[in-house]
Design a protein around this motif. Structure first.
Motif, PDB file in Angstrom:
ATOM      1  N   TRP A  68      70.696  14.577  35.419  1.00 54.98           N
ATOM      2  CA  TRP A  68      72.038  15.128  35.957  1.00 54.98           C
ATOM      3  C   TRP A  68      73.107  14.018  35.634  1.00 54.98           C
ATOM      4  O   TRP A  68      72.915  12.976  35.849  1.00 54.98           O
ATOM      5  N   GLY A  69      74.119  14.707  35.292  1.00 58.14           N
ATOM      6  CA  GLY A  69      75.355  13.892  34.941  1.00 58.14           C
ATOM      7  C   GLY A  69      76.544  14.126  35.977  1.00 58.14           C
ATOM      8  O   GLY A  69      76.581  13.512  37.283  1.00 58.14           O
ATOM      9  N   GLU A  70      77.101  15.423  35.727  1.00 57.67           N
ATOM     10  CA  GLU A  70      78.283  15.781  36.470  1.00 57.67           C
ATOM     11  C   GLU A  70      78.596  16.978  36.180  1.00 57.67           C
ATOM     12  O   GLU A  70      78.332  17.758  35.416  1.00 57.67           O
ATOM     13  N   TRP A  71      78.963  17.722  37.461  1.00 57.20           N
ATOM     14  CA  TRP A  71      79.175  19.259  37.408  1.00 57.20           C
ATOM     15  C   TRP A  71      80.865  19.273  37.748  1.00 57.20           C
ATOM     16  O   TRP A  71      81.268  19.065  39.067  1.00 57.20           O
ATOM     17  N   LYS A  72      81.568  19.940  37.091  1.00 55.40           N
ATOM     18  CA  LYS A  72      82.955  20.374  37.406  1.00 55.40           C
ATOM     19  C   LYS A  72      82.786  21.964  37.510  1.00 55.40           C
ATOM     20  O   LYS A  72      82.781  22.729  36.462  1.00 55.40           O
ATOM     21  N   LYS A  73      82.891  22.565  38.635  1.00 54.69           N
ATOM     22  CA  LYS A  73      82.869  24.104  38.968  1.00 54.69           C
ATOM     23  C   LYS A  73      83.699  24.835  38.093  1.00 54.69           C
ATOM     24  O   LYS A  73      85.021  24.470  37.775  1.00 54.69           O
ATOM     25  N   GLY A  74      83.118  25.816  37.487  1.00 54.84           N
ATOM     26  CA  GLY A  74      83.916  26.800  36.503  1.00 54.84           C
ATOM     27  C   GLY A  74      84.238  26.205  35.226  1.00 54.84           C
ATOM     28  O   GLY A  74      84.772  26.691  34.465  1.00 54.84           O
ATOM     29  N   GLU A  75      84.135  24.822  34.899  1.00 59.53           N
ATOM     30  CA  GLU A  75      84.277  24.407  33.677  1.00 59.53           C
ATOM     31  C   GLU A  75      82.956  23.954  32.987  1.00 59.53           C
ATOM     32  O   GLU A  75      82.976  24.136  31.727  1.00 59.53           O
ATOM     33  N   TYR A  76      82.591  22.812  33.616  1.00 58.45           N
ATOM     34  CA  TYR A  76      81.224  22.577  32.639  1.00 58.45           C
ATOM     35  C   TYR A  76      80.153  21.721  33.679  1.00 58.45           C
ATOM     36  O   TYR A  76      80.421  21.434  34.836  1.00 58.45           O
ATOM     37  N   ILE A  77      79.048  21.584  32.954  1.00 58.01           N
ATOM     38  CA  ILE A  77      78.002  20.806  33.529  1.00 58.01           C
ATOM     39  C   ILE A  77      77.615  19.756  32.532  1.00 58.01           C
ATOM     40  O   ILE A  77      77.334  20.161  31.306  1.00 58.01           O
ATOM     41  N   HIS A  78      77.478  18.676  32.702  1.00 57.49           N
ATOM     42  CA  HIS A  78      76.945  17.499  31.979  1.00 57.49           C
ATOM     43  C   HIS A  78      75.884  16.820  32.394  1.00 57.49           C
ATOM     44  O   HIS A  78      75.583  16.487  33.494  1.00 57.49           O
ATOM     45  N   LEU A  79      74.780  16.921  31.232  1.00 59.83           N
ATOM     46  CA  LEU A  79      73.532  16.274  31.445  1.00 59.83           C
ATOM     47  C   LEU A  79      73.450  15.000  30.527  1.00 59.83           C
ATOM     48  O   LEU A  79      74.155  14.856  29.374  1.00 59.83           O
ATOM     49  N   GLU A  80      72.933  13.892  31.102  1.00 53.19           N
ATOM     50  CA  GLU A  80      72.816  12.729  30.297  1.00 53.19           C
ATOM     51  C   GLU A  80      71.417  12.457  29.923  1.00 53.19           C
ATOM     52  O   GLU A  80      70.546  12.850  30.238  1.00 53.19           O
ATOM     53  N   LYS A  81      71.397  11.741  28.786  1.00 54.06           N
ATOM     54  CA  LYS A  81      69.976  11.446  27.830  1.00 54.06           C
ATOM     55  C   LYS A  81      69.136  10.390  29.041  1.00 54.06           C
ATOM     56  O   LYS A  81      69.600   9.613  29.591  1.00 54.06           O
ATOM     57  N   PHE A  82      68.090  10.850  28.925  1.00 49.64           N
ATOM     58  CA  PHE A  82      67.031   9.949  30.118  1.00 49.64           C
ATOM     59  C   PHE A  82      66.445   9.177  28.966  1.00 49.64           C
ATOM     60  O   PHE A  82      65.452   9.448  28.461  1.00 49.64           O
ATOM     61  N   ALA A  83      66.742   7.966  28.943  1.00 43.08           N
ATOM     62  CA  ALA A  83      66.233   6.880  27.704  1.00 43.08           C
ATOM     63  C   ALA A  83      65.052   6.523  28.041  1.00 43.08           C
ATOM     64  O   ALA A  83      64.210   6.556  26.941  1.00 43.08           O
ATOM     65  N   ASP A  84      64.249   6.651  29.229  1.00 40.55           N
ATOM     66  CA  ASP A  84      62.926   6.364  29.233  1.00 40.55           C
ATOM     67  C   ASP A  84      61.935   7.549  29.521  1.00 40.55           C
ATOM     68  O   ASP A  84      60.796   7.318  29.706  1.00 40.55           O
ATOM     69  N   TYR A  85      62.559   8.677  29.034  1.00 40.80           N
ATOM     70  CA  TYR A  85      61.694   9.740  28.723  1.00 40.80           C
ATOM     71  C   TYR A  85      60.674   9.742  27.893  1.00 40.80           C
ATOM     72  O   TYR A  85      60.785   9.266  26.432  1.00 40.80           O
ATOM     73  N   VAL A  86      59.457  10.009  28.401  1.00 40.08           N
ATOM     74  CA  VAL A  86      58.165   9.812  27.305  1.00 40.08           C
ATOM     75  C   VAL A  86      57.601  11.285  27.073  1.00 40.08           C
ATOM     76  O   VAL A  86      57.075  11.911  28.014  1.00 40.08           O
ATOM     77  N   SER A  87      57.744  11.935  25.716  1.00 37.13           N
ATOM     78  CA  SER A  87      57.261  13.124  25.647  1.00 37.13           C
ATOM     79  C   SER A  87      55.788  13.357  25.602  1.00 37.13           C
ATOM     80  O   SER A  87      55.087  12.363  25.130  1.00 37.13           O
ATOM     81  N   PRO A  88      55.495  14.425  25.856  1.00 35.11           N
ATOM     82  CA  PRO A  88      53.894  14.577  25.971  1.00 35.11           C
ATOM     83  C   PRO A  88      53.370  14.627  24.453  1.00 35.11           C
ATOM     84  O   PRO A  88      54.074  14.626  23.567  1.00 35.11           O
ATOM     85  N   GLU A  89      52.002  14.140  24.565  1.00 34.36           N
ATOM     86  CA  GLU A  89      51.275  14.288  23.137  1.00 34.36           C
ATOM     87  C   GLU A  89      51.610  15.575  22.576  1.00 34.36           C
ATOM     88  O   GLU A  89      51.304  16.766  23.187  1.00 34.36           O
ATOM     89  N   ASN A  90      51.740  15.442  21.233  1.00 29.63           N
ATOM     90  CA  ASN A  90      52.145  16.663  20.634  1.00 29.63           C
ATOM     91  C   ASN A  90      52.077  16.503  19.241  1.00 29.63           C
ATOM     92  O   ASN A  90      51.868  15.470  18.697  1.00 29.63           O
ATOM     93  N   GLU A  91      52.283  17.489  18.306  1.00 27.45           N
ATOM     94  CA  GLU A  91      52.459  17.382  17.052  1.00 27.45           C
ATOM     95  C   GLU A  91      53.840  17.326  16.288  1.00 27.45           C
ATOM     96  O   GLU A  91      53.852  17.538  15.269  1.00 27.45           O
ATOM     97  N   GLY A  92      54.606  17.035  17.125  1.00 30.24           N
ATOM     98  CA  GLY A  92      55.960  16.598  16.742  1.00 30.24           C
ATOM     99  C   GLY A  92      57.124  17.718  16.644  1.00 30.24           C
ATOM    100  O   GLY A  92      58.012  17.709  16.112  1.00 30.24           O
ATOM    101  N   LYS A  93      56.632  18.710  17.065  1.00 28.36           N
ATOM    102  CA  LYS A  93      57.483  20.025  17.076  1.00 28.36           C
ATOM    103  C   LYS A  93      57.450  20.666  18.434  1.00 28.36           C
ATOM    104  O   LYS A  93      56.740  20.762  19.324  1.00 28.36           O
ATOM    105  N   PRO A  94      58.907  21.267  18.764  1.00 27.48           N
ATOM    106  CA  PRO A  94      59.138  21.825  20.174  1.00 27.48           C
ATOM    107  C   PRO A  94      58.415  23.265  19.953  1.00 27.48           C
ATOM    108  O   PRO A  94      58.389  23.951  18.925  1.00 27.48           O
ATOM    109  N   ASP A  95      57.865  23.676  21.076  1.00 22.05           N
ATOM    110  CA  ASP A  95      57.283  24.949  21.277  1.00 22.05           C
ATOM    111  C   ASP A  95      57.703  25.774  22.523  1.00 22.05           C
ATOM    112  O   ASP A  95      57.020  26.718  22.756  1.00 22.05           O
ATOM    113  N   GLY A  96      58.327  25.255  23.237  1.00 20.00           N
ATOM    114  CA  GLY A  96      58.936  25.753  24.335  1.00 20.00           C
ATOM    115  C   GLY A  96      57.771  25.470  25.529  1.00 20.00           C
ATOM    116  O   GLY A  96      58.302  25.626  26.802  1.00 20.00           O
TER     117      GLY A  96
END
Length: 366
Positions: free
Chosen positions: A41-69
């Protein structure tokens, strides 16, 4: 429960909310959302935008290198994501052309323009959602299955879908998505396009030209109105007295929820399991007027699909359900929903999945 995981990860408007205790302030009020994904979560300005920030410490699950939803690669490749609120379709188009916007959902009538563009790209992806005609099975005229079957047989479904989807859709008369493991040969069955057979059904049902109203809306990202116009012309050839009532979407939703309609040209968001799709349409209409079909056998099969986990046994349940639906025709399913998005050619990755923005593994090059 065969649908537990589907319920916990459902992407549509009935999705499950899991809230961190840290999202709630000491006084019990909601402070901010705290998730578990690659952006925070970054910032929300009602009726205009929602801003999300990169979570630098995020660790992706083990995977084959492709997004699948589901649990594929989920790396945050952008420093942040800004969701803009832009209600005007022409402004969205101008934003993509100028590069102010990187990607957005677009109206299907813009497909040829995006295909021919040197600076923009077209993204078309089928999802598990449904475009259909809801039918009020308790209506005086439409309570007769013969009238409902005649309506279905009056439709040249392939032609209707091609026109309503701007060539992006493929006819599917089943509640089960074409991309589901449960989309069998039985699920491919649909009533034939046969005007003379439709006329006979109407005669046998005692139909005498009573008016039938289709409610539609003119939202640009769904085929509600064009599908209704095509259906009206086709059904009239079989002798059905069909009219169209255009409403704003909120009013249309209210009419569906109250059961105050004859036919509604509707789009329904994706569900990840056929049983979850069934539950949006099937059940006791006295308890929930928004439901479409209250046939006892259909309810029994839906409940069985919720409980049965064996894939082979579930397939038999879904196939029996579809055969019953073709006989009773409580609604006319047209085709699976299609996401139509535009993007700058600088964007890399797939920004949409099941009608939702999916911005991990997506980047913008210089």
């Amino acid at each position: 429960s065969a649908v537990f995981l589907g319920l916990m990860s459902r992407p549509e408007c009935g999705f499950t909310g899991m809230i961190s205790p840290d999202s709630v302030a000491a006084d019990g009020s909601f402070a901010q959302p705290i998730g578990t994904g690659p952006f925070m979560w970054g910032e929300w300005k009602k009726g205009e935008y929602i801003h999300l920030e990169k979570f630098a410490d995020y660790v992706s699950p083990e995977n084959e290198g492709k997004p699948d939803g589901m649990v594929g690669s989920k790396r945050p490749l952008a420093d942040g994501v800004k969701f803009m609120v832009i209600p005007d379709a022409s402004t969205v188009k101008a934003g993509l052309e100028s590069g102010v916007l990187d990607t957005a959902e677009i109206s299907p009538d813009l497909i040829p323009e995006f295909q021919a563009s040197d600076t923009m790209q077209l993204i078309v992806a089928r999802n598990n959602g449904k475009n259909l005609f809801y039918i009020q099975t308790r209506d005086k005229v439409l309570s007769n299955p013969g009238v409902r079957r005649a309506m279905a047989m009056a439709l040249d479904l392939d032609q209707l879908v091609a026109a309503a989807s701007n060539g992006t859709g493929e006819a599917n008369g089943s509640m089960v998505s074409q991309d589901s493991v449960y989309f069998s040969e039985t699920q491919k069955k649909r009533l034939p396009y046969d005007i003379e057979a439709a006329k006979k059904e109407l005669a046998d049902a005692g139909y005498n030209g009573e008016p039938i109203s289709i409610i539609a809306n003119k939202r640009g990202n769904v085929p509600s109105f064009p599908a209704a116009v095509m259906a009206q012309a086709m059904m009239q050839q079989a002798g059905l007295n069909v009219q169209i009532e255009v409403l704003d979407y909120a009013t249309q939703v209210d009419r569906r929820r109250s059961g105050n309609y004859q036919v509604i040209s509707q789009s329904v968001a994706p569900r990840l399991d056929p049983a979850l799709m069934y539950s949006f349409y099937v059940g006791d209409k006295d308890e929930n007027a928004s439901l479409m079909w209250d046939d006892p056998k259909a309810i029994e099969l839906m409940n069985a699909a919720y409980a049965e986990a064996d894939q082979v046994k579930r397939q038999k349940i879904f196939d029996e359900f579809h055969e019953l639906m073709l006989k009773e025709m409580p609604g006319i399913f047209l085709y699976d929903m299609v996401d139509v998005w535009g993007a700058t050619k600088k964007l890399k990755g797939q920004p949409v999945w099941q009608s939702n923005a999916r911005l991990w593994e997506v980047s913008v090059t210089d």
